[in-house]
Motif scaffolding. Structure first.
Motif, mmCIF file in Angstrom:
data_model
loop_
_atom_site.group_PDB
_atom_site.id
_atom_site.type_symbol
_atom_site.label_atom_id
_atom_site.label_comp_id
_atom_site.label_asym_id
_atom_site.label_seq_id
_atom_site.Cartn_x
_atom_site.Cartn_y
_atom_site.Cartn_z
ATOM 1 N N ASP A 50 2.555 5.016 5.926
ATOM 2 C CA ASP A 50 2.656 5.556 4.571
ATOM 3 C C ASP A 50 2.820 4.432 3.551
ATOM 4 O OD1 ASP A 50 2.349 8.145 5.440
ATOM 5 O OD2 ASP A 50 4.499 8.588 5.450
ATOM 6 N N ASP A 51 3.576 3.399 3.933
ATOM 7 C CA ASP A 51 3.765 2.269 3.025
ATOM 8 C C ASP A 51 2.457 1.535 2.763
ATOM 9 O OD1 ASP A 51 6.479 2.694 2.640
ATOM 10 O OD2 ASP A 51 7.045 1.409 4.332
ATOM 11 N N ASP A 52 1.601 1.419 3.769
ATOM 12 C CA ASP A 52 0.291 0.790 3.571
ATOM 13 C C ASP A 52 -0.530 1.561 2.536
ATOM 14 O OD1 ASP A 52 0.794 -1.187 5.494
ATOM 15 O OD2 ASP A 52 -0.056 0.047 7.102
ATOM 16 N N VAL A 53 -0.525 2.867 2.667
ATOM 17 C CA VAL A 53 -1.278 3.703 1.729
ATOM 18 C C VAL A 53 -0.686 3.578 0.329
ATOM 19 C CG1 VAL A 53 -1.924 6.074 1.147
ATOM 20 C CG2 VAL A 53 -2.010 5.307 3.524
ATOM 21 N N LYS A 54 0.625 3.597 0.219
ATOM 22 C CA LYS A 54 1.266 3.458 -1.087
ATOM 23 C C LYS A 54 0.932 2.123 -1.725
ATOM 24 C CE LYS A 54 5.170 6.444 0.023
ATOM 25 N NZ LYS A 54 6.606 6.483 0.319
ATOM 26 N N ASN A 55 0.934 1.060 -0.916
ATOM 27 C CA ASN A 55 0.605 -0.259 -1.445
ATOM 28 C C ASN A 55 -0.832 -0.325 -1.947
ATOM 29 O OD1 ASN A 55 3.162 -1.308 -1.001
ATOM 30 N ND2 ASN A 55 2.654 -2.028 1.045
ATOM 31 N N LEU A 56 -1.761 0.295 -1.212
ATOM 32 C CA LEU A 56 -3.148 0.336 -1.670
ATOM 33 C C LEU A 56 -3.276 1.103 -2.981
ATOM 34 C CD1 LEU A 56 -5.240 0.924 1.573
ATOM 35 C CD2 LEU A 56 -5.333 -1.044 0.054
ATOM 36 N N LEU A 57 -2.586 2.226 -3.062
ATOM 37 C CA LEU A 57 -2.640 3.017 -4.290
ATOM 38 C C LEU A 57 -2.067 2.234 -5.470
ATOM 39 C CD1 LEU A 57 -1.655 6.531 -2.951
ATOM 40 C CD2 LEU A 57 -3.887 5.803 -3.793
ATOM 41 N N LYS A 58 -0.967 1.530 -5.250
ATOM 42 C CA LYS A 58 -0.383 0.711 -6.321
ATOM 43 C C LYS A 58 -1.357 -0.376 -6.752
ATOM 44 C CE LYS A 58 4.450 1.283 -5.010
ATOM 45 N NZ LYS A 58 5.620 0.606 -4.458
ATOM 46 N N LYS A 59 -1.980 -1.011 -5.765
ATOM 47 C CA LYS A 59 -2.903 -2.122 -6.053
ATOM 48 C C LYS A 59 -4.069 -1.642 -6.909
ATOM 49 C CE LYS A 59 -5.842 -5.519 -3.773
ATOM 50 N NZ LYS A 59 -6.277 -6.051 -2.472
ATOM 51 N N TYR A 60 -4.665 -0.525 -6.524
ATOM 52 C CA TYR A 60 -5.870 -0.081 -7.216
ATOM 53 C C TYR A 60 -5.582 0.825 -8.416
ATOM 54 C CZ TYR A 60 -8.398 -2.486 -3.683
ATOM 55 O OH TYR A 60 -8.880 -3.474 -2.885
ATOM 56 N N SER A 61 -4.348 1.223 -8.613
ATOM 57 C CA SER A 61 -4.036 2.004 -9.807
ATOM 58 C C SER A 61 -4.021 1.116 -11.041
ATOM 59 C CB SER A 61 -2.688 2.713 -9.642
ATOM 60 O OG SER A 61 -1.640 1.767 -9.625
#
Length: 63
Positions: A50-61
């Motif tokens: 879940d943290d990997d997905v959250k980090n990707l979302l933060k990066k691309y947001s």
């Protein structure tokens, strides 16, 4: 009146440039999302947290 038209044309050009940059970012995001959809679902849970997905979302947001 000509000044107003010139300002509108300049603003239009700036908006077109912004839309081009947005389009490029959306294409990059689409490419990433297509890659993620091709990931084998049986390995999805073991490879991504879940943290990997959250980090990707933060990066691309920020795009």
């Amino acid at each position: 009146m000509e000044d107003k038209i010139k300002r509108l044309e300049e603003e239009n050009a700036r908006l077109r440039e912004a839309l081009d940059r947005i389009r490029e970012h959306l294409q990059a995001i689409d490419h990433i999302m297509q890659g993620l959809s091709e990931v084998d679902k049986t390995h999805m849970d073991s490879q991504f947290t879940d943290d990997d997905v959250k980090n990707l979302l933060k990066k691309y947001s920020r795009l």
